[in-house]
Design a protein around this motif. Structure first.
Motif, mmCIF file in Angstrom:
data_model
loop_
_atom_site.group_PDB
_atom_site.id
_atom_site.type_symbol
_atom_site.label_atom_id
_atom_site.label_comp_id
_atom_site.label_asym_id
_atom_site.label_seq_id
_atom_site.Cartn_x
_atom_site.Cartn_y
_atom_site.Cartn_z
ATOM 1 N N GLN A 21 -6.692 0.278 -15.310
ATOM 2 C CA GLN A 21 -6.493 1.358 -14.344
ATOM 3 C C GLN A 21 -6.810 0.930 -12.904
ATOM 4 O OE1 GLN A 21 -9.104 4.735 -14.908
ATOM 5 N NE2 GLN A 21 -7.414 5.871 -15.836
ATOM 6 N N VAL B 202 0.345 -1.024 -5.239
ATOM 7 C CA VAL B 202 -0.190 0.209 -5.823
ATOM 8 C C VAL B 202 0.906 1.281 -5.858
ATOM 9 C CG1 VAL B 202 -2.608 -0.279 -5.296
ATOM 10 C CG2 VAL B 202 -1.218 0.930 -3.594
ATOM 11 N N GLY C 254 -6.757 -0.423 -9.371
ATOM 12 C CA GLY C 254 -5.662 -0.756 -8.458
ATOM 13 C C GLY C 254 -5.634 -2.255 -8.172
ATOM 14 N N GLY D 197 -7.318 2.438 3.709
ATOM 15 C CA GLY D 197 -5.881 2.621 3.917
ATOM 16 C C GLY D 197 -5.545 4.089 3.767
ATOM 17 N N THR D 198 -4.446 4.392 3.049
ATOM 18 C CA THR D 198 -4.074 5.782 2.779
ATOM 19 C C THR D 198 -5.258 6.462 2.105
ATOM 20 O OG1 THR D 198 -1.855 4.935 2.371
ATOM 21 C CG2 THR D 198 -2.295 7.228 1.762
ATOM 22 N N ALA D 199 -5.806 5.776 1.111
ATOM 23 C CA ALA D 199 -7.081 6.185 0.535
ATOM 24 C C ALA D 199 -8.148 5.212 1.015
ATOM 25 C CB ALA D 199 -6.994 6.142 -0.996
ATOM 26 N N ASP E 146 -4.810 -3.694 -5.559
ATOM 27 C CA ASP E 146 -5.378 -3.986 -4.231
ATOM 28 C C ASP E 146 -6.889 -4.200 -4.344
ATOM 29 O OD1 ASP E 146 -5.750 -1.257 -4.849
ATOM 30 O OD2 ASP E 146 -5.354 -0.559 -2.811
ATOM 31 N N GLN E 147 -7.537 -3.380 -5.170
ATOM 32 C CA GLN E 147 -8.986 -3.537 -5.343
ATOM 33 C C GLN E 147 -9.312 -4.825 -6.094
ATOM 34 O OE1 GLN E 147 -9.051 0.806 -6.544
ATOM 35 N NE2 GLN E 147 -11.188 0.464 -5.996
ATOM 36 N N THR F 90 -11.138 3.176 -0.593
ATOM 37 C CA THR F 90 -11.764 2.868 -1.868
ATOM 38 C C THR F 90 -13.038 2.081 -1.619
ATOM 39 O OG1 THR F 90 -10.415 0.871 -2.039
ATOM 40 C CG2 THR F 90 -9.605 2.830 -3.183
ATOM 41 N N GLY G 110 0.838 -1.188 0.000
ATOM 42 C CA GLY G 110 0.000 0.000 0.000
ATOM 43 C C GLY G 110 0.875 1.240 0.000
ATOM 44 N N ASN G 111 0.268 2.396 -0.068
ATOM 45 C CA ASN G 111 1.062 3.627 -0.106
ATOM 46 C C ASN G 111 1.749 3.937 1.213
ATOM 47 O OD1 ASN G 111 0.879 5.086 -2.791
ATOM 48 N ND2 ASN G 111 -1.210 4.378 -2.466
HETATM 49 C C1 PAZ Z 1 -6.731 4.226 -4.753
HETATM 50 C C2 PAZ Z 1 -5.360 3.764 -4.268
HETATM 51 C C3 PAZ Z 1 -4.406 4.937 -4.268
HETATM 52 C C4 PAZ Z 1 -5.486 3.221 -2.826
HETATM 53 O O1 PAZ Z 1 -4.202 2.959 -2.297
HETATM 54 P P1 PAZ Z 1 -3.935 2.515 -0.757
HETATM 55 O O2 PAZ Z 1 -4.866 3.264 0.111
HETATM 56 O O3 PAZ Z 1 -4.235 1.030 -0.694
HETATM 57 O O4 PAZ Z 1 -2.502 2.786 -0.525
HETATM 58 C C5 PAZ Z 1 -4.843 2.599 -5.173
HETATM 59 O O5 PAZ Z 1 -5.770 1.566 -5.188
HETATM 60 C C6 PAZ Z 1 -4.540 3.045 -6.578
HETATM 61 O O6 PAZ Z 1 -3.528 3.646 -6.845
HETATM 62 N N1 PAZ Z 1 -5.446 2.730 -7.507
HETATM 63 C C7 PAZ Z 1 -5.328 3.031 -8.901
HETATM 64 C C8 PAZ Z 1 -6.427 3.933 -9.354
HETATM 65 C C9 PAZ Z 1 -7.804 3.334 -9.398
HETATM 66 O O7 PAZ Z 1 -8.085 2.342 -8.748
HETATM 67 O O8 PAZ Z 1 -8.638 3.880 -10.131
#
Ligand code: PAZ
Ligand code: ADP
Ligand code: K
Length: 261
Positions: free
Chosen positions: A105, A65, A107, A131-133, A109-110, A135, A8-9
């Motif tokens: 596009q 990510v 992530g 997390g940092t974001a 993680d998603q 989602t 993660g970030n």
């Molecule tokens: C949205 C995020 C920054 C979340 O990152 P995290 O909180 O897990 O570090 C990451 O899933 C990402 O870079 N996603 C790519 C863009 C997207 O899903 O549209």
């Protein structure tokens, strides 16, 4: 036994799993400045600390990510175990039907969260990864990933609050937040964080529910979810290991496709 790394970030989670069990997981800072040699020392020590001889690791999978971390961690794992990790992304099958403008596009993680949630929970469903974001991933009755939301993570908001104001301090969350109506600065911030974030989640669930005829299952994951779940009023499931479980499914799917690595 294989390694799964969720980058993660802010933090990276390392898990050691097999087809059924999660033997252990641990977290370390995602430090973009560290070299693969530095990470190999860390990974080696973590394995040994958890009584896992590196020779017993037969492979690995990475979801990141943070693009630059993929090669760094893959090299680190290779030097510790002699095994090459799969990296969630192009060329690795995930089985997810992604119905968004540009599936590449999304992530990774998603992707991993959604794969695990589809395997374990009734559809339609929402996954909040906090997390940092934060989602929100939306999966419909046909197990299609149809889109979602991205917002600032609750702790990121709190960091910004203390950094961008003169009079708001940094606060900690060791104790339960029991007062909705704060009567001093720190209690107001604590209430805003806990109840404000939980109310956002409840509110998003209500709005999303209107888009579906069937009841939505809601799964919360990510470090921050552990702090916020107790304050939610809607029915939610906290699944701390959702992402690692998704990485397991993706790892096994690709192992069987390509033969053993
Ligand atoms: C949205 C995020 C920054 C979340 O990152 P995290 O909180 O897990 O570090 C990451 O899933 C990402 O870079 N996603 C790519 C863009 C997207 O899903 O549209
Ligand atoms: N020890 C810590 N060091 C840095 N940030 C932390 C720490 N504990 C919590 N945080 C906060 O947690 C958030 C990230 O949560 P985490 O679940 O680790 O996210 P990610 O999956 O994005 O790495 C950040 O916004 C950060 O402010
Ligand atoms: K997230």
């Amino acid at each position: 036994m294989f390694l799964a790394l969720d980058v993660g970030n802010t933090h990276t989670v390392l898990g050691v799993l097999d087809e059924e069990k999660l033997f252990f997981s641990c977290r370390f800072s995602t430090d973009r400045n560290k070299t693969s040699d530095e990470y190999s020392v860390m990974i080696r020590e973590l394995l040994i600390m958890h009584h896992t001889p590196p020779e017993q690791i037969s492979g690995g999978i990475i979801s990141s990510v943070v693009p630059s971390m993929k090669a760094v961690l893959r090299d680190a794992v290779y030097s510790v175990t002699g095994r090459t990790c799969m990296i969630v992304g192009p060329g690795v099958k995930n089985g997810l039907k992604i119905r968004i403008d540009n599936p590449a596009q999304l992530g990774s993680d998603q992707v991993a969260d959604a794969v695990a949630a589809i395997a374990e929970y009734p559809k339609p469903l929402l996954v909040f990864d906090m997390g940092t974001a934060t989602t929100v991933s939306v999966i419909n009755e046909n197990t299609e990933y149809i889109g979602g939301m991205i917002m600032a993570g609750a702790l990121l908001g709190l960091d910004a609050l203390s950094n961008r104001t003169s009079q708001l301090p940094e606060i900690s969350f060791a104790d339960k937040v029991d007062r909705l109506i704060g009567s001093n600065t720190v209690d107001c911030m604590r209430s805003g964080f806990a109840f404000g974030t939980a109310a956002m989640i409840d509110g998003v669930i209500d709005r999303m529910q209107k888009e579906f005829d069937r009841k939505l299952t809601v799964v919360l994951t990510g470090k921050t979810a552990e702090m916020i779940t107790p304050y939610c009023e809607r029915e939610v499931v906290l699944d701390k290991n959702l992402l690692l479980k998704g990485l397991r499914i993706i790892y096994l799917k690709n192992l069987h496709h390509k033969g053993s690595r």
